[in-house]
Design an enzyme around this catalytic site. Sequence first.
Site, PDB file in Angstrom:
ATOM      1  N   LYS A 105      12.666  28.025 -26.139  1.00 35.20           N
ATOM      2  CA  LYS A 105      13.917  27.254 -26.053  1.00 35.20           C
ATOM      3  C   LYS A 105      14.957  27.726 -27.071  1.00 35.20           C
ATOM      4  O   LYS A 105      15.842  26.979 -27.461  1.00 35.20           O
ATOM      5  CB  LYS A 105      13.657  25.757 -26.232  1.00 35.20           C
ATOM      6  CG  LYS A 105      12.584  25.171 -25.334  1.00 35.20           C
ATOM      7  CD  LYS A 105      12.799  25.531 -23.868  1.00 35.20           C
ATOM      8  CE  LYS A 105      14.044  24.903 -23.288  1.00 35.20           C
ATOM      9  NZ  LYS A 105      14.237  25.241 -21.848  1.00 35.20           N
ATOM     10  N   GLY A 106      14.833  28.979 -27.469  1.00 29.36           N
ATOM     11  CA  GLY A 106      15.807  29.529 -28.391  1.00 29.36           C
ATOM     12  C   GLY A 106      16.891  30.349 -27.715  1.00 29.36           C
ATOM     13  O   GLY A 106      17.945  30.599 -28.284  1.00 29.36           O
ATOM     14  N   THR A 108      15.596  33.014 -25.285  1.00 28.10           N
ATOM     15  CA  THR A 108      14.922  34.273 -24.968  1.00 28.10           C
ATOM     16  C   THR A 108      15.192  34.743 -23.537  1.00 28.10           C
ATOM     17  O   THR A 108      15.346  35.931 -23.289  1.00 28.10           O
ATOM     18  CB  THR A 108      13.405  34.157 -25.192  1.00 28.10           C
ATOM     19  OG1 THR A 108      12.883  33.095 -24.365  1.00 28.10           O
ATOM     20  CG2 THR A 108      13.094  33.860 -26.646  1.00 28.10           C
ATOM     21  N   ARG A 109      15.241  33.804 -22.598  1.00 27.94           N
ATOM     22  CA  ARG A 109      15.511  34.189 -21.209  1.00 27.94           C
ATOM     23  C   ARG A 109      16.914  34.745 -21.075  1.00 27.94           C
ATOM     24  O   ARG A 109      17.136  35.748 -20.386  1.00 27.94           O
ATOM     25  CB  ARG A 109      15.304  32.998 -20.279  1.00 27.94           C
ATOM     26  CG  ARG A 109      15.761  33.206 -18.820  1.00 27.94           C
ATOM     27  CD  ARG A 109      15.155  34.435 -18.170  1.00 27.94           C
ATOM     28  NE  ARG A 109      13.706  34.389 -18.122  1.00 27.94           N
ATOM     29  CZ  ARG A 109      12.949  35.371 -17.631  1.00 27.94           C
ATOM     30  NH1 ARG A 109      13.523  36.481 -17.174  1.00 27.94           N
ATOM     31  NH2 ARG A 109      11.635  35.269 -17.629  1.00 27.94           N
ATOM     32  N   LYS A 312      18.602  25.805 -17.288  1.00 23.63           N
ATOM     33  CA  LYS A 312      19.308  26.231 -18.485  1.00 23.63           C
ATOM     34  C   LYS A 312      20.622  25.461 -18.606  1.00 23.63           C
ATOM     35  O   LYS A 312      21.380  25.346 -17.649  1.00 23.63           O
ATOM     36  CB  LYS A 312      19.591  27.734 -18.439  1.00 23.63           C
ATOM     37  CG  LYS A 312      18.353  28.595 -18.193  1.00 23.63           C
ATOM     38  CD  LYS A 312      17.302  28.381 -19.273  1.00 23.63           C
ATOM     39  CE  LYS A 312      16.064  29.241 -19.007  1.00 23.63           C
ATOM     40  NZ  LYS A 312      15.001  29.017 -20.010  1.00 23.63           N
ATOM     41  N   ARG A 314      20.859  22.212 -19.304  1.00 25.56           N
ATOM     42  CA  ARG A 314      20.788  20.819 -18.854  1.00 25.56           C
ATOM     43  C   ARG A 314      21.030  19.872 -20.033  1.00 25.56           C
ATOM     44  O   ARG A 314      20.815  20.222 -21.193  1.00 25.56           O
ATOM     45  CB  ARG A 314      19.446  20.539 -18.192  1.00 25.56           C
ATOM     46  CG  ARG A 314      18.239  20.749 -19.054  1.00 25.56           C
ATOM     47  CD  ARG A 314      16.959  20.627 -18.241  1.00 25.56           C
ATOM     48  NE  ARG A 314      15.822  21.231 -18.919  1.00 25.56           N
ATOM     49  CZ  ARG A 314      14.704  21.549 -18.302  1.00 25.56           C
ATOM     50  NH1 ARG A 314      14.564  21.329 -17.006  1.00 25.56           N
ATOM     51  NH2 ARG A 314      13.708  22.102 -18.967  1.00 25.56           N
ATOM     52  N   ALA A 315      21.454  18.662 -19.719  1.00 22.85           N
ATOM     53  CA  ALA A 315      21.831  17.687 -20.741  1.00 22.85           C
ATOM     54  C   ALA A 315      20.617  17.223 -21.544  1.00 22.85           C
ATOM     55  O   ALA A 315      19.530  17.026 -20.994  1.00 22.85           O
ATOM     56  CB  ALA A 315      22.509  16.492 -20.084  1.00 22.85           C
ATOM     57  N   HIS A 316      20.802  17.057 -22.849  1.00 21.16           N
ATOM     58  CA  HIS A 316      19.752  16.558 -23.729  1.00 21.16           C
ATOM     59  C   HIS A 316      19.869  15.039 -23.885  1.00 21.16           C
ATOM     60  O   HIS A 316      20.964  14.484 -23.780  1.00 21.16           O
ATOM     61  CB  HIS A 316      19.877  17.201 -25.120  1.00 21.16           C
ATOM     62  CG  HIS A 316      19.553  18.657 -25.131  1.00 21.16           C
ATOM     63  ND1 HIS A 316      19.690  19.437 -26.263  1.00 21.16           N
ATOM     64  CD2 HIS A 316      19.088  19.477 -24.155  1.00 21.16           C
ATOM     65  CE1 HIS A 316      19.324  20.672 -25.986  1.00 21.16           C
ATOM     66  NE2 HIS A 316      18.963  20.729 -24.714  1.00 21.16           N
TER      67      HIS A 316
END
Length: 349
Positions: A105-106, A108-109, A312, A314-316
Site C-alpha cells: 500500500k505504498g 508499488t503497483r 487504487k 478509493r476513499a479511506h
Amino acid sequence: MAKERCFQLDARKLFFMLSLAVFFLSLCILLSDPGQVVEYWSAQPSVHPVTQLYRNKNASANMLTNASLDESTGAPAGATSTDATDMELTATRRLPQALIIGVKKGGTRALLEFLRLHPDVRAAGSEPHFFDRHYDRGLDWYRSLMPKALDGQIVMEKTPRYFVSADSPARVHAMSRDVKLIVVVRDPITRAISDYTQIVSKTPSVASFESLSFRNGSTGAEVNPRWSPLWIGLYARHLERWLAYFPSAQMHFVHGERLVTDPAGEMARVQDFLGLERIVTDKHFYFNQTKGFPCLKKLEGSSQPHCLGRTKGRAHPQIQDGVIRRLSEFYRPHNLRFYEMVGQDFGWQ
C-alpha cells in the site's frame, strides 16, 4: 555423348579452379591485414542490431508498454516473422536484476506500471512471492515466471511482502549480490489506514481501525505494534535486516507521496538508479481528479488513457483525531531512525 561428357568434366574443373582462386585470394587478404577482421568484429555493437532498432523506435514513440511485447518470444507485437526470429535469438528468460521489495500500500503497483513504459524494462505482471512463500520451488521455477527479455533490458518483479519477510534478505542475496532493490515508502499512518481499507473491502465485518490499533481493543491502552497494518510501518526495523546483506547504495527509496504529486520527478530518480535513460517523463502522466491519482496518457494502439484499477485511490474511512495523534507519537522515533538510515527526511508528522 563423348563430347557432352568432356564438356561436363571441363565445367567441373572450371568451377573447382574458380573456387580455389577465391579461397586463395581471401587467404591473401586476411594474411596481408588481419587487423581488419579484428577491427570489424570489435566494432560490432554488443547489442543485437534488431534489439537496438527496437529500442530506438520505442524511445521515440515513448508510449509503448511492455504489453506490446509478445510473451513467448519477447519480440514487439506485430513484428514480422523474420524480425521475431532474429529477436528470439537474444530474448531469454533471466533472473531479475532489480526487485521492488516493498512496501504494501505504498505505491508499488503504480511504480511498476510506470516503469513498464520504459522500453528497456521487462517486468513480471503478477507478484511471484518467491522469496517469502515459494522459495522451495527453486530458482528455475522462479526464472520461468519472468518475461523474456532482449539483450540490455532489465528484468524485474515486485512483491511488497519481501521487505517485511525475515527470510527474504538472505534468499535474495543468495540469488544475486548485485541485485538492485527499490522500496516505495509512505507515511506509515496513511499506509496503515489504506491497508485497513483493503481489509474491510474483503472482510466487511472486521473490527474498527481504532480498536485494532491498540492492545485489548481499547484506545486508552498502548499501541499494538503486532497488528500487521501498524507493524509494516516500522520501516527501520525491517530495513536493518536488508542492510545486513546489501549496501545502502544498492537500495533506492521512492517517496510514496511524491509518486502521486510528482510522478515524473520520482521516475527520473528511479531511472537514474537503474542506469536507464530518462525516457518516462512528465509527458506520460496526467492527474485524475476523481481518483486523486496520476494516470497514464493514452497508450499507442489505444484510444483511452490508462489508470490503475478501481481499488487504487478509493476513499479511506475517517479516523478519530485522537487516534492519529497517538499513532504519530508512536511512529515518531521509528521514523527518525529510518530517516537517519536512508539519509532522507520524508517529512511525516
